[in-house]
Scaffold this motif. Structure first.
Motif, PDB file in Angstrom:
ATOM      1  N   UNK A  65       0.802  -1.211   0.003  1.00 46.81           N
ATOM      2  CA  UNK A  65       0.039   0.193   0.048  1.00 46.81           C
ATOM      3  C   UNK A  65       0.741   1.283   0.075  1.00 46.81           C
ATOM      4  N   UNK A  66       2.066   1.148   0.521  1.00 45.95           N
ATOM      5  CA  UNK A  66       2.970   2.451   0.287  1.00 45.95           C
ATOM      6  C   UNK A  66       3.565   2.897  -1.108  1.00 45.95           C
ATOM      7  N   UNK A  67       3.767   3.862  -1.073  1.00 46.25           N
ATOM      8  CA  UNK A  67       4.308   4.759  -2.367  1.00 46.25           C
ATOM      9  C   UNK A  67       5.516   4.033  -2.696  1.00 46.25           C
ATOM     10  N   UNK A  68       5.588   3.538  -3.962  1.00 44.49           N
ATOM     11  CA  UNK A  68       6.845   2.857  -4.558  1.00 44.49           C
ATOM     12  C   UNK A  68       8.227   3.830  -4.456  1.00 44.49           C
ATOM     13  N   UNK A  69       7.784   5.035  -4.546  1.00 47.42           N
ATOM     14  CA  UNK A  69       8.987   6.036  -4.479  1.00 47.42           C
ATOM     15  C   UNK A  69       9.155   6.446  -3.053  1.00 47.42           C
ATOM     16  N   UNK A  70       9.026   5.713  -2.063  1.00 47.11           N
ATOM     17  CA  UNK A  70       9.078   6.095  -0.439  1.00 47.11           C
ATOM     18  C   UNK A  70      10.247   5.172  -0.269  1.00 47.11           C
ATOM     19  N   UNK A  71      10.855   5.773   1.105  1.00 49.57           N
ATOM     20  CA  UNK A  71      11.934   5.194   1.759  1.00 49.57           C
ATOM     21  C   UNK A  71      11.622   4.940   3.079  1.00 49.57           C
ATOM     22  N   UNK A  72      11.951   3.890   3.483  1.00 53.64           N
ATOM     23  CA  UNK A  72      11.533   3.384   4.886  1.00 53.64           C
ATOM     24  C   UNK A  72      12.746   3.840   5.809  1.00 53.64           C
ATOM     25  N   UNK A  73      12.276   4.447   6.953  1.00 50.75           N
ATOM     26  CA  UNK A  73      13.239   4.791   8.155  1.00 50.75           C
ATOM     27  C   UNK A  73      12.583   4.095   9.317  1.00 50.75           C
ATOM     28  N   UNK A  74      13.630   3.840  10.344  1.00 49.38           N
ATOM     29  CA  UNK A  74      13.367   2.990  11.421  1.00 49.38           C
ATOM     30  C   UNK A  74      14.172   3.292  12.458  1.00 49.38           C
ATOM     31  N   UNK A  75      14.031   3.304  13.679  1.00 52.37           N
ATOM     32  CA  UNK A  75      14.695   3.662  14.981  1.00 52.37           C
ATOM     33  C   UNK A  75      15.625   2.389  15.210  1.00 52.37           C
ATOM     34  N   UNK A  76      16.938   2.525  15.364  1.00 51.35           N
ATOM     35  CA  UNK A  76      17.634   1.509  15.690  1.00 51.35           C
ATOM     36  C   UNK A  76      17.676   1.017  17.202  1.00 51.35           C
ATOM     37  N   UNK A  77      17.987  -0.431  17.586  1.00 53.51           N
ATOM     38  CA  UNK A  77      18.351  -1.316  16.628  1.00 53.51           C
ATOM     39  C   UNK A  77      16.923  -1.772  15.975  1.00 53.51           C
ATOM     40  N   UNK A  78      16.966  -1.749  14.830  1.00 50.55           N
ATOM     41  CA  UNK A  78      16.249  -2.327  13.956  1.00 50.55           C
ATOM     42  C   UNK A  78      15.410  -3.544  14.398  1.00 50.55           C
ATOM     43  N   UNK A  79      14.195  -3.738  14.699  1.00 46.05           N
ATOM     44  CA  UNK A  79      13.299  -4.585  14.871  1.00 46.05           C
ATOM     45  C   UNK A  79      11.958  -4.542  14.330  1.00 46.05           C
ATOM     46  N   UNK A  80      11.051  -5.663  14.572  1.00 50.51           N
ATOM     47  CA  UNK A  80       9.768  -5.416  14.140  1.00 50.51           C
ATOM     48  C   UNK A  80       8.834  -4.361  15.033  1.00 50.51           C
ATOM     49  N   UNK A  81       9.429  -4.293  16.318  1.00 48.49           N
ATOM     50  CA  UNK A  81       8.644  -3.123  16.869  1.00 48.49           C
ATOM     51  C   UNK A  81       9.261  -1.745  16.942  1.00 48.49           C
ATOM     52  N   UNK A  82      10.450  -1.363  16.128  1.00 48.70           N
ATOM     53  CA  UNK A  82      10.949  -0.229  16.054  1.00 48.70           C
ATOM     54  C   UNK A  82       9.989   0.804  15.341  1.00 48.70           C
ATOM     55  N   UNK A  83      10.172   1.815  15.900  1.00 46.51           N
ATOM     56  CA  UNK A  83       9.376   3.137  15.146  1.00 46.51           C
ATOM     57  C   UNK A  83       9.849   3.426  14.060  1.00 46.51           C
TER      58      UNK A  83
END
Length: 95
Positions: free
Chosen positions: A13-31
């Motif tokens: 559902x996300x825009x193909x041109x988007x970029x994913x960012x996440x809080x480290x340490x990366x995990x399923x529960x990361x913001x």
């Protein structure tokens, strides 16, 4: 704020041109955040997140995982692990 798991669950559902960012340490529960515009990327970094992967690449990682597992659709947990593995190693996770 969504978790990385929530974004991966909605990856198609996300825009193909988007970029994913996440809080480290990366995990399923990361913001996590999906940024399409430069200001969204800046906001994600200011919120303590780091670049993870482009949405299109994350989609490819999940599709490849499925192809390597007999066409099975990965669970959200499996998809998150595969995306994180790719982000950390710049290669697909071992079959």
């Amino acid at each position: 704020m969504p978790s990385l798991s929530e974004l991966i669950r909605r990856l198609d559902e996300l825009d193909d041109d988007g970029t994913l960012f996440a809080a480290r340490p990366w995990s399923a529960g990361s913001d996590a955040a999906c940024a399409v515009e430069d200001h969204e990327s800046k906001e994600a970094v200011e919120a303590g997140m780091t670049y993870l992967l482009e949405v299109s690449m994350a989609q490819e990682v999940v599709q490849t995982w499925g192809a390597w597992h007999g066409g099975r659709t990965p669970s959200t947990t499996e998809a998150v692990r595969a995306v994180i593995y790719y982000a950390e190693h710049d290669t697909y996770p071992p079959g």
